[in-house]
Motif scaffolding. Structure first.
Motif, PDB file in Angstrom:
ATOM      1  N   HIS A  66       0.821  -1.216   0.000  1.00 45.39           N
ATOM      2  CA  HIS A  66       0.000   0.000   0.000  1.00 45.39           C
ATOM      3  C   HIS A  66       0.853   1.264   0.000  1.00 45.39           C
ATOM      4  N   LEU A  67       0.457   2.167  -0.876  1.00 41.88           N
ATOM      5  CA  LEU A  67       1.106   3.479  -0.924  1.00 41.88           C
ATOM      6  C   LEU A  67       0.143   4.506  -0.348  1.00 41.88           C
ATOM      7  N   TRP A  68       0.622   5.259   0.633  1.00 44.63           N
ATOM      8  CA  TRP A  68      -0.186   6.323   1.226  1.00 44.63           C
ATOM      9  C   TRP A  68       0.311   7.653   0.631  1.00 44.63           C
ATOM     10  N   VAL A  69      -0.619   8.435   0.125  1.00 44.58           N
ATOM     11  CA  VAL A  69      -0.239   9.684  -0.558  1.00 44.58           C
ATOM     12  C   VAL A  69      -1.082  10.833  -0.010  1.00 44.58           C
ATOM     13  N   THR A  70      -0.422  11.950   0.315  1.00 41.18           N
ATOM     14  CA  THR A  70      -1.213  13.130   0.706  1.00 41.18           C
ATOM     15  C   THR A  70      -1.746  13.797  -0.556  1.00 41.18           C
ATOM     16  N   ALA A  71      -3.070  13.991  -0.590  1.00 46.92           N
ATOM     17  CA  ALA A  71      -3.703  14.679  -1.724  1.00 46.92           C
ATOM     18  C   ALA A  71      -3.889  16.135  -1.299  1.00 46.92           C
ATOM     19  N   ARG A  72      -2.957  16.947  -1.740  1.00 46.86           N
ATOM     20  CA  ARG A  72      -2.795  18.308  -1.206  1.00 46.86           C
ATOM     21  C   ARG A  72      -4.041  19.171  -1.322  1.00 46.86           C
ATOM     22  N   TRP A  73      -4.729  19.068  -2.464  1.00 46.99           N
ATOM     23  CA  TRP A  73      -5.866  19.981  -2.701  1.00 46.99           C
ATOM     24  C   TRP A  73      -7.183  19.370  -2.245  1.00 46.99           C
ATOM     25  N   ALA A  74      -7.153  18.105  -1.841  1.00 45.45           N
ATOM     26  CA  ALA A  74      -8.412  17.405  -1.535  1.00 45.45           C
ATOM     27  C   ALA A  74      -8.625  17.205  -0.033  1.00 45.45           C
ATOM     28  N   ARG A  75      -7.648  17.646   0.796  1.00 43.00           N
ATOM     29  CA  ARG A  75      -7.733  17.447   2.248  1.00 43.00           C
ATOM     30  C   ARG A  75      -7.925  15.964   2.583  1.00 43.00           C
ATOM     31  N   LYS A  76      -7.214  15.117   1.864  1.00 37.53           N
ATOM     32  CA  LYS A  76      -7.345  13.674   2.069  1.00 37.53           C
ATOM     33  C   LYS A  76      -5.988  12.984   1.975  1.00 37.53           C
TER      34      LYS A  76
END
Lengths: 321, 324
Positions: A278-288
């Motif tokens: 699993h890759l966890w990624v911060t979605a900068r513009w989506a607050r997720k």
């Protein structure tokens, strides 16, 4: 009597152990736009706590001994040390000027703090965080990488479209060289030969033979090529493309893109589980935070967090090479 | 509340990713995406704010006005000009312009201070407890900046050159909730630059500075509204339409030993402490006395800006430091 007491104690201990839930690991996410950290239960993939940490936390990293997780609060001018497994705040170190991006040299002698807003790079003693040298380095120093011998710190200069090499022995800028538009993430290949530089103002990674100070290749990835993390197999590296909304898998031996993974919402910093699943990624513009199944390349979970999530960390991550 | 936040976040992301980010990228400003993301949020907040203000304060103005000018063409024109000022300010055009003018100056000064070994202090250095209580920290900065705002406002009335610019704000004889942003652009710049330096000195983070400026806007709109109301006992603590109307009143708001009264922006406590409060329950006409003698402050946005520069020039040329 003694034996009865011992039996009761043992029974209580056994019961309390059975009653307590299995301790799950936390993932720490920096909500740079609201000065908080989200603590996410890694097993259930749910945010369990959001706590104030300081102003504009952007990047984080573990201390070389993995005892602490350091959060760099750029606008608070401080570093916050957390327990990397629980996310508990252990201590705060003031007087660190505008720490945006941070890094330890491989020999642990140097702690480098990059001040993006103020065009400075600060070199601290890696053991006690005492300031040794403050270097003006315009414009907009962004990310940092090191060679294996810890002779140089390489810095991307986002607004002058250059990379700079700081000689750690003399603590002076040894050289600069021009690269493409708005270089951000910078990554040293495991063979110590090439620097990979993400062109956030373009759609490729520029490959630099840093000893020859020469650009040798452009690897087309996606618009807004931004930041790197290792896949842990010593061969592949992942790159987020913030505008294309993808993550590229790059083979560091062939210097080719071998796969592309869609991630919505402005993918930025990443963390890969130790098993590589699993890759966890911060979605900068989506607050997720998006969790990607690496086998299917599908987003299996979107975890709501705070505003402008940037850095992300969990202790059981894949090897950094 | 959570639903509103979720919908706002979705709208913010959609607007940014579909309209703002592609333009920034195409124009070569990819490294400015984070400030642009924040500016998009300011634009959205402004658009929602203007809509709500027009609905709520507009209704209150129709229900309980101090003055009625429904059939007055000049009044309608005057209000329309204020609407332009409001859109330019609340949707972020003027703040963005000032931000880009100030950014190199403030960051240059901050960067230079760091090279001298000086890191500007912050409130949390003295009170580490605030690190875990950002709302209290935010409120404290708000009170400090409101105190600074009070004194800047006094000086806008005291110094002749500054009054030459600030008079534009007071020249509205048909004051409504739209009038808060009716300012000379140079006046806006000087006030924001001073706030920015103060914010740097007391350690307000750059990102929070804009939020602090936004925080008081609703109160400031309300305080200019053409509504016949005070806040009763609460008026001693928060500026009301009545309290602020006296500040805009011909003969009261810009004259006397202090060159006016009721200078507070949000909290009247400063007027009480420094002896400039006027809590009389009156609703006088607004404007500047010399308008009765025929002085023209401009009939449109550009003429108002131009006449402001001319007044500034004359005041500097005449060499009168403060108002007689």
């Amino acid at each position: 009597m003694t034996s009865i007491r011992t039996f009761l104690l043992a029974a209580c201990a056994a019961l309390s152990f059975a009653a307590s839930p299995a301790r799950s690991e936390v993932a720490v996410v920096l909500n740079s736009g609201e000065g908080t950290i989200s603590l996410i239960d890694k097993a259930s993939m749910k945010e369990t706590k959001r706590i104030p940490v300081g102003k504009e936390p952007h990047h984080l990293m573990a201390t070389p001994d993995d005892q602490f997780l350091i959060i760099a609060n750029a606008a608070s001018n401080d570093l916050v040390f957390l327990d990397p497994k629980t996310g508990e705040v252990k201590r705060r170190l003031d007087g660190i000027s505008d720490p945006y991006q941070i890094g330890f040299s491989p020999d642990r002698k140097w702690f480098v703090s990059v001040s993006l807003r103020l065009d400075r790079v600060d070199l601290y003693n890696g053991a006690d965080f005492k300031l040794v040298k403050r270097l003006p380095l315009p414009k907009t120093p962004s990310h940092v990488a090191f060679d294996t011998a810890s002779a140089f710190a390489f810095i991307t200069l986002q607004d002058s479209n250059e990379i700079a090499a700081i000689d750690l022995k003399t603590q002076a800028v040894a050289w600069k060289m021009p690269v493409g538009k708005q270089p951000a993430g910078i990554w040293m290949t495991p063979d110590d030969k090439h620097l990979l530089v993400g062109m956030t103002g373009d759609n490729y990674v520029e490959v630099i033979d840093w000893r020859a100070k020469r650009s040798v290749k452009k690897i087309k990835t996606g618009d807004g090529a931004h930041n790197f993390i290792a896949m842990g197999d010593g061969r592949r590296v992942l790159l987020s493309n913030r505008i294309a909304n993808t993550v590229s898998v790059i083979d560091q031996a062939t210097l080719e893109v071998v796969d592309t993974i869609p991630v919505k919402g402005g993918p930025d910093c990443m963390e890969l589980t130790r098993d590589g699943k699993h890759l966890w990624v911060t979605a900068r513009w989506a607050r997720k935070v998006a969790v990607i199944d690496m086998a299917t390349k599908q987003t299996v979970k979107e975890i709501p967090v705070g505003k402008s999530p940037h850095g992300i960390y969990f202790a059981s991550h894949a090897p950094r090479r | 509340m959570e639903t509103i936040t979720t919908w706002f976040a979705l709208a913010h992301q959609w607007l940014f990713e579909s309209a703002v980010q592609p333009v920034m990228f195409a124009l070569g400003f990819a490294s400015w995406t984070e400030p642009a993301f924040n500016a998009t949020e300011i634009f959205l907040i402004g658009a929602i704010e203007i809509t709500l203000l027009a609905l709520i304060l507009g209704s209150l103005e129709r229900w309980k006005p101090v003055e009625r000018w429904a059939n007055d063409a000049i009044a309608r024109r005057d209000v329309r000009i204020d609407v332009i000022y409001t859109f330019l300010n609340r949707l972020g055009v003027v703040p963005l312009l000032i931000f880009f003018l100030l950014l190199p100056l403030i960051d240059g000064l901050d960067g230079w201070l760091r090279m001298q070994g000086f890191i500007p202090p912050k409130l949390e250095d003295a009170l580490p407890w605030l690190n875990a209580h950002p709302l209290v920290s935010f409120a404290t900065y708000l009170v400090i900046l409101d105190f600074v705002g009070y004194w800047l406002h006094r000086w806008q009335h005291r110094f002749e050159w500054w009054w030459a610019l600030h008079a534009l704000h007071h020249s509205q004889r048909h004051m409504t909730f739209w009038s808060d942003d009716r300012n000379h652009l140079l006046d806006d710049f000087i006030v924001d630059a001073t706030f920015a330096v103060v914010a740097l000195v007391i350690g307000v983070p750059p990102g929070q500075f804009v939020l602090l400026l936004l925080a008081g806007r609703v109160v400031e709109s309300l305080s200019h509204a053409n509504i016949r109301t005070g806040f009763g006992w609460a008026e001693a603590w928060l500026v009301s339409p009545r309290f602020h109307r006296v500040h805009h009143a011909i003969g009261l708001g810009h004259e006397g030993a202090a060159r006016g009264c009721n200078f507070a922006v949000l909290f009247p406590v400063w007027d009480r402490v420094f002896g400039t409060a006027n809590f009389d329950v009156v609703y006088p006409p607004t404007g500047i006395r010399d308008q009765d003698a025929g002085r023209n402050y401009g009939d449109g946005f550009w003429s108002q800006q131009w006449l402001g520069v001319r007044r500034l020039w004359h005041s500097v040329a005449s060499g009168t430091p403060s108002r007689p």
